[in-house]
Structures are given as C-alpha cells and as structure tokens.
Design a protein around this motif. Structure first.
Motif, PDB file in Angstrom:
ATOM      1  N   ARG A 105      -4.394   6.652   1.694  1.00 16.43           N
ATOM      2  CA  ARG A 105      -4.570   5.396   1.047  1.00 16.43           C
ATOM      3  C   ARG A 105      -5.725   4.635   1.715  1.00 16.43           C
ATOM      4  O   ARG A 105      -6.545   3.946   1.066  1.00 16.43           O
ATOM      5  N   ARG A 150      -9.241   5.693  -9.883  1.00 18.24           N
ATOM      6  CA  ARG A 150      -8.107   5.262  -9.578  1.00 18.24           C
ATOM      7  C   ARG A 150      -7.923   3.700  -9.508  1.00 18.24           C
ATOM      8  O   ARG A 150      -6.730   3.062  -9.673  1.00 18.24           O
ATOM      9  N   TYR A 151      -8.932   3.019  -8.921  1.00 19.35           N
ATOM     10  CA  TYR A 151      -8.866   1.515  -8.680  1.00 19.35           C
ATOM     11  C   TYR A 151      -9.453   0.725  -9.669  1.00 19.35           C
ATOM     12  O   TYR A 151     -10.164  -0.342  -9.353  1.00 19.35           O
ATOM     13  N   ASN A 152      -9.885   1.349 -10.940  1.00 16.49           N
ATOM     14  CA  ASN A 152     -10.311   0.521 -12.101  1.00 16.49           C
ATOM     15  C   ASN A 152     -11.739   0.069 -11.797  1.00 16.49           C
ATOM     16  O   ASN A 152     -12.105  -0.811 -12.274  1.00 16.49           O
ATOM     17  N   ASP A 194       2.648   1.713  -3.257  1.00 16.26           N
ATOM     18  CA  ASP A 194       1.618   2.248  -4.238  1.00 16.26           C
ATOM     19  C   ASP A 194       1.261   3.617  -4.386  1.00 16.26           C
ATOM     20  O   ASP A 194       1.165   4.092  -5.102  1.00 16.26           O
ATOM     21  N   ILE A 234     -13.558   2.191  -1.625  1.00 12.45           N
ATOM     22  CA  ILE A 234     -13.729   1.258  -2.765  1.00 12.45           C
ATOM     23  C   ILE A 234     -14.560   0.136  -2.023  1.00 12.45           C
ATOM     24  O   ILE A 234     -15.110  -0.357  -2.559  1.00 12.45           O
ATOM     25  N   GLU A 244      -8.872   6.023   0.489  1.00 11.04           N
ATOM     26  CA  GLU A 244      -9.394   5.248  -0.562  1.00 11.04           C
ATOM     27  C   GLU A 244      -9.900   4.074  -0.586  1.00 11.04           C
ATOM     28  O   GLU A 244     -10.999   3.649  -1.293  1.00 11.04           O
ATOM     29  N   ILE A 245      -9.211   3.449   0.091  1.00 11.25           N
ATOM     30  CA  ILE A 245      -9.621   1.804   0.345  1.00 11.25           C
ATOM     31  C   ILE A 245     -10.977   1.823   0.871  1.00 11.25           C
ATOM     32  O   ILE A 245     -11.844   1.012   0.495  1.00 11.25           O
ATOM     33  N   ARG A 287       0.826  -1.318   0.215  1.00 16.46           N
ATOM     34  CA  ARG A 287      -0.093  -0.068   0.073  1.00 16.46           C
ATOM     35  C   ARG A 287       0.590   1.328  -0.074  1.00 16.46           C
ATOM     36  O   ARG A 287       0.675   2.293  -0.683  1.00 16.46           O
TER      37      ARG A 287
END
Length: 347
Positions: A142, A207-209, A114, A149, A145-146, A111
C-alpha cells in the motif's frame, strides 16, 4: 481476545455490462436498507464513494465481526435490481481490520482495510480478507502504491511526463522505407532524470483513478504535437494511441476526445486509437458506442491483444475496428510453434 471495534470496507461489482444503476435513488435506498438491517444499532455505516462502503462494528470480537461480514456478503449476493427489463446481481469484496487500540491512526486503518478489500478482489471477489495493523505485506504494498501516486502527481506538477514514438513498419519493408505509422509511448522522468516505464506507474494510476487524467494528457499532448509539427510531411501517415479500459467506459472521456479532434490542423484520419480485446469485451456496449462515435468523427481503431480472449472472432461482428494487433503470445513463437503460426494465418 476481545476487540473493542472492528472496521471493514468493501467494494461492489455488478455482474453484467451495464452502468452502476444501483446508485440511482430507488436502488440505492433499497441497498442501504439491506445493509443497515445487517448491522447493529450502534454500528456506523457509510458510503465512502463510488461503489465503496465502510462500516465500524462496535463491541464485537473478531469472530463476531466476521459473522456480520458474512451476513452482509450473503445479503448482497441475494440482492437483485432491474433495469430496462433485465435483472442484475451484485458482488462484494470485504476487507476486515481489528481496532484494538484507540490510539491507532484512522488513516492507517483506512489504508489497511482498503488494501485488504483490494486483495479480496484479486483473489476472486465475493470473499472476506482479514488483516491486522501489523500485516507488513499489505502495508508495504500500500505504501508503495501511495508513493507512486505521489510521484505521478509530482510529475504532472513538474512537467516530467514525456512521449516517445515507436515506428510501425511493414514486414516486407525495403531498407529506408518510410514507416507506415508510429505508436505513441508514455514515459515518466524521475527527479534524478531517469526514465520510468509505464509498467511501474500505470497499475497504481488505474487503481487510484488517475488513469483517465493520464490518458487525457497523452491525447491532448499528442494532438497538439501533430497539429503544430513544422514538418508534417515527414511524419508517418498514422499515429496510434493506447487507451485504458477506464477511459473507454467514461462518457466524459469520449466527449473530451471529440473536442480535442477539433484542434486546428489536425486530420482525424491520421489518428488510430487502440483498446485491448479484454477491455472491449468487458465493456462491449460502451466500447461499441465509443468506437462508432469516434469513427464517425474520422478516427481509426485498432483492437490490441487480439486472440487472448474467449470467442475473439464473435466480437468482431459488434466492433467496427480497422486493425487487429495479434497477441504477442502467438507472434513471438510463430517461427517455432506450428499452432501459433496456424492461429496467425487464421487471423
């Protein structure tokens, strides 16, 4: 202080409006040899997926690991590959993390690397960002963001995405006049029932597709709603849907939209798809194909944020769009700023 190992991760960027051809066999092999030549015998090098690679450098100080990173960056910048009689170059953004404790979590190290790599991209690309396990800013962002998601995935599982419509009216519209169109807006409902606006969850999704998954849901849901609406005659003649840059560059998404246009009772000429000027310019050849094929299927197209890019007018020759949506920076001040007014009149 001696660092037993260092881990770093990097992502590549191709200079040019061309697919990532270096994933093809010969180019990938040549690139792999180049990367391997810059690493030590006991280092571990691997491709993580897409254009991301990882390297564990063993028994180096941080400065020595930095030197390896600089050599990799230099080698990649000198690398060239050929496609259809054209020469293309690569770029690289590197995130470097020191491994000073064998008990460190592998997941946490990944993490951090990245996030550092992503920061290198944000700061201009083709650079190296060094971080540590205790870099609170990176870790906090980070983790945020997670969390988003996880929220997006939960929202899909629990059917907590909703669509809103915003009317599109003529400036000179008479009171009570029917809107000429409607724009579809996406919202998420959080577990407490509150609406979440897309500016919160779309950037992490990109960012995470996950953005293509969201775009597919919006397109499919909108088309089904339009096709099955019991009072079609009361709806505006045009329905517009915003698409992300990732979707425009994805050939599978084009096939998906063409398939969805076959939905029974859905008139394709009632659909207007929107892409931003920046997306169109960045992916010009793909955007042209995307627009042309969907035009042929009956859809209309709008170019959003027009006027915000370089040489906006010149690109209109290559993009068969039906509407221009003038960038808000001109519209919001046109009653006070004569330059903004002149730009709008010109457009």
């Amino acid at each position: 202080m001696l660092q037993k190992e260092a881990y770093f991760q990097w992502g590549g960027e191709i200079s040019g409006l061309v697919p990532k051809i270096y994933h093809e066999a010969e180019d990938t092999l040549e690139l792999a040899v180049l990367l391997a030549n810059e690493t030590g015998e006991h280092d571990i090098l691997g491709r993580l997926g897409g254009d991301e690679f990882g390297l564990v450098v063993k028994d180096r100080t941080q400065e020595q690991a930095l030197q390896v990173a600089r050599q990799l960056l230099k080698g990649i910048q000198a690398f060239r590959f050929y496609w259809e009689d054209k020469i293309f170059s690569l770029g690289m953004s590197i995130g470097l993390v020191s491994i000073s404790d064998a008990g460190q979590s592998v997941t946490n190290l990944l993490r951090l690397a990245d996030a550092a790599c992503y920061r290198a991209k944000e700061e201009g690309r083709n650079r190296i960002i060094v971080t540590s396990q205790f870099d609170g800013e990176i870790l906090q962002r980070r983790r945020g963001e997670i969390d988003w998601i996880n929220s997006i995935e939960s929202a899909f599982d629990q059917n907590r995405f909703v669509l809103y419509q915003q009317p599109i009216v003529r400036v000179e519209a008479d009171p009570g006049e029917k809107p000429m169109g409607m724009e579809i807006l996406l919202r998420m409902i959080d577990p407490d029932g509150n609406l979440v606006t897309p500016d919160k969850f779309l950037p992490p999704a990109e960012r995470y597709n996950l953005i293509s998954v969201i775009n597919r849901w919006v397109v499919r849901s909108t088309f089904l709603w339009l096709a099955n609406h019991p009072e079609r005659s009361t709806l505006p003649a045009l329905t517009t849907i915003n698409l992300s840059g990732a979707s425009v560059a994805d050939p599978l998404f084009l096939d998906f939209v063409l398939e969805q246009l076959q939905t029974p009772n859905l008139p394709p000429n009632s659909i207007c798809l929107e892409i931003t000027e920046t997306v169109a310019i960045t992916n010009l050849s793909k955007a042209r194909r995307f627009i042309t094929e969907l035009h042929d299927a009956g859809c209309l197209f709008a170019l959003d944020d027009f006027g915000s890019g370089m040489s906006s007018y010149s690109y209109l020759k290559d993009l068969p769009v039906d509407f221009l949506k003038i960038d808000g920076q001109f519209v919001q001040d046109m009653d006070k700023d004569p330059i903004s007014l002149a730009m709008i009149k010109s457009i």
